[in-house]
Design an enzyme around this catalytic site. Structure first.
Site, PDB file in Angstrom:
ATOM      1  N   PRO A   7      47.954  -4.915  -3.781  1.00 17.22           N
ATOM      2  CG  PRO A   7      48.703  -2.597  -3.474  1.00 17.22           C
ATOM      3  CD  PRO A   7      47.436  -3.224  -4.578  1.00 17.22           C
ATOM      4  CG  MET A   8      47.441  -6.709   0.368  1.00 16.67           C
ATOM      5  SD  MET A   8      46.448  -8.460   0.834  1.00 16.67           S
ATOM      6  CE  MET A   8      46.595  -8.942   2.354  1.00 16.67           C
ATOM      7  CD  GLU A   9      54.665  -1.793   3.023  1.00 17.14           C
ATOM      8  OE1 GLU A   9      55.740  -2.081   3.086  1.00 17.14           O
ATOM      9  OE2 GLU A   9      54.338  -1.663   2.009  1.00 17.14           O
ATOM     10  CD  GLN A  68      50.196   1.394  -4.218  1.00 20.05           C
ATOM     11  OE1 GLN A  68      50.817   0.927  -3.220  1.00 20.05           O
ATOM     12  NE2 GLN A  68      49.276   1.255  -4.552  1.00 20.05           N
ATOM     13  CB  CYS A  98      48.284   3.266   3.078  1.00 16.78           C
ATOM     14  SG  CYS A  98      48.914   2.483   4.160  1.00 16.78           S
ATOM     15  CG  HIS A 168      39.483  -0.613   0.206  1.00 20.50           C
ATOM     16  ND1 HIS A 168      40.226  -1.639   0.044  1.00 20.50           N
ATOM     17  CD2 HIS A 168      38.674  -0.486   0.637  1.00 20.50           C
ATOM     18  CE1 HIS A 168      38.956  -1.975   1.101  1.00 20.50           C
ATOM     19  NE2 HIS A 168      38.620  -1.345   1.903  1.00 20.50           N
ATOM     20  CB  CYS A 224      43.763  -6.868  -1.181  1.00 20.62           C
ATOM     21  SG  CYS A 224      44.062  -5.815  -2.971  1.00 20.62           S
ATOM     22  NE  ARG A 225      40.822  -7.758   3.514  1.00 19.73           N
ATOM     23  CZ  ARG A 225      39.802  -7.889   3.959  1.00 19.73           C
ATOM     24  NH1 ARG A 225      39.693  -8.283   5.547  1.00 19.73           N
ATOM     25  NH2 ARG A 225      38.412  -6.498   3.960  1.00 19.73           N
TER      26      ARG A 225
END
Length: 313
Positions: A7-9, A68, A98, A168, A224-225
């Site tokens: 996930p990436m908000e 999530q 986060c 992470h 992610c990124r």
């Protein structure tokens, strides 16, 4: 190798999940977080963030999607976990990683890494609230400031009954600095825990994925990124495919432009396509030129028209 699209908000929404799972062999997607405070959220909050719930909790290409949750109150997290499962989510993921200031200020996300006992209570409440066959996973960083804290944190989550854990490999204070990555601590967690461990952080290509698995002994990796820098990163990491050439990226952006976006497309789309180009610039020199040429546009159609005018094979 199992590869998860993380996930990436504010970036990896359902449109991007649809786009990226269509061209990659991802094993799972995890949504942006649903913020839980002090109530049971209505169904539309879940389905707006995760419309895949209405289609078997999977993308159009068939990739499973797990919803999530982010919050700090065990009872409310548990009640919303039940609702998400009832709506069809393929498991529940709990966000304890986060680093956003607004989230941490309200004692959510990575702020909870300072309180392993609260992590335990949240995971335990969710585990006991949903059926035994439902996956309850969690995502953490190594700690708030001291990476050594990851062992106590991982213990708390495992003892509370989590099914699997994503780590992470940086602390909250480490932000996203490449120099702060500490894969060796994931190996320590792996040695200590019996549940599957998913490694996350600084995986940009096939070799990174191989090096990460070799060093961490993790059961899977999450990207992610990097998935925004290189749109076919999932297949690069999993199958050692070559990087997607620029002309195919242009076609992908055009496909994204054609999606029916809810709300005011003239406001939503320009921000998202510029945001994506900011990532693509790390991998493609042409993306930097494209970004400079469209950044003055604040409406969808001029941007889409400019992209359509680019030379393609």
């Amino acid at each position: 190798m199992r590869v998860v699209l993380g996930p990436m908000e504010g970036v990896l929404d359902y449109l991007m999940r649809d786009l990226l799972t269509d061209i990659n062999d991802y094993d799972l997607c995890v949504t942006e977080f649903v913020r839980v405070v002090d109530r049971l959220l209505p169904e539309h909050v879940f389905t707006r963030l995760c419309p895949e719930l209405e289609h078997g909790s999977q993308t159009r290409s068939g990739t499973p999607v797990r919803l999530q949750l982010l919050g700090q109150e065990p009872d409310w997290m548990a009640e919303n976990a039940v609702r998400a499962v009832e709506l069809g989510s393929q498991g529940i993921d709990l966000n304890f990683g986060c680093p956003a200031k607004m989230v941490n200020k309200s004692k959510g996300g990575a702020a909870l890494l300072q309180h392993p006992e609260q992590l335990y209570k949240i995971v335990k409440a969710c585990r006991e609230a949903v059926p035994a066959d439902v996956i309850v996973s969690a995502k953490i960083r190594l700690g708030w400031e001291d990476p050594q804290d990851c062992l106590e944190i991982a213990d708390a989550i495992e003892q509370a009954g989590a099914t699997e854990l994503t780590v992470h490999a940086r602390t909250k204070m480490g932000g996203y600095k490449a120099s702060e990555i500490k894969w060796e601590y994931i190996e320590k967690i792996k040695q200590r825990c019996q549940i599957p461990i998913i490694a996350n952080g600084e995986i940009w290509n096939y070799q990174d994925g191989q090096d990460c698995l070799h060093q961490t002994k993790a059961d899977a990796v999450m990207v992610c990124r990097g998935a925004f820098n290189l749109p076919n990163l999932g297949n690069v990491v999993k199958h050692n495919h070559p990087a997607m050439p620029w002309h195919q990226v242009v076609e992908l952006m055009l496909k994204y432009s054609e999606f029916e976006i809810k709300g005011d497309k003239g406001l939503y789309y320009p921000n998202r396509i510029k945001q994506w180009l900011a990532y693509l610039r790390h991998e493609y020199e042409a993306a930097d030129d494209l970004f400079r040429n469209i950044r003055r546009f604040n409406k969808a159609e001029p941007i889409a028209e400019y992209i359509r005018s680019l030379p393609r094979l």
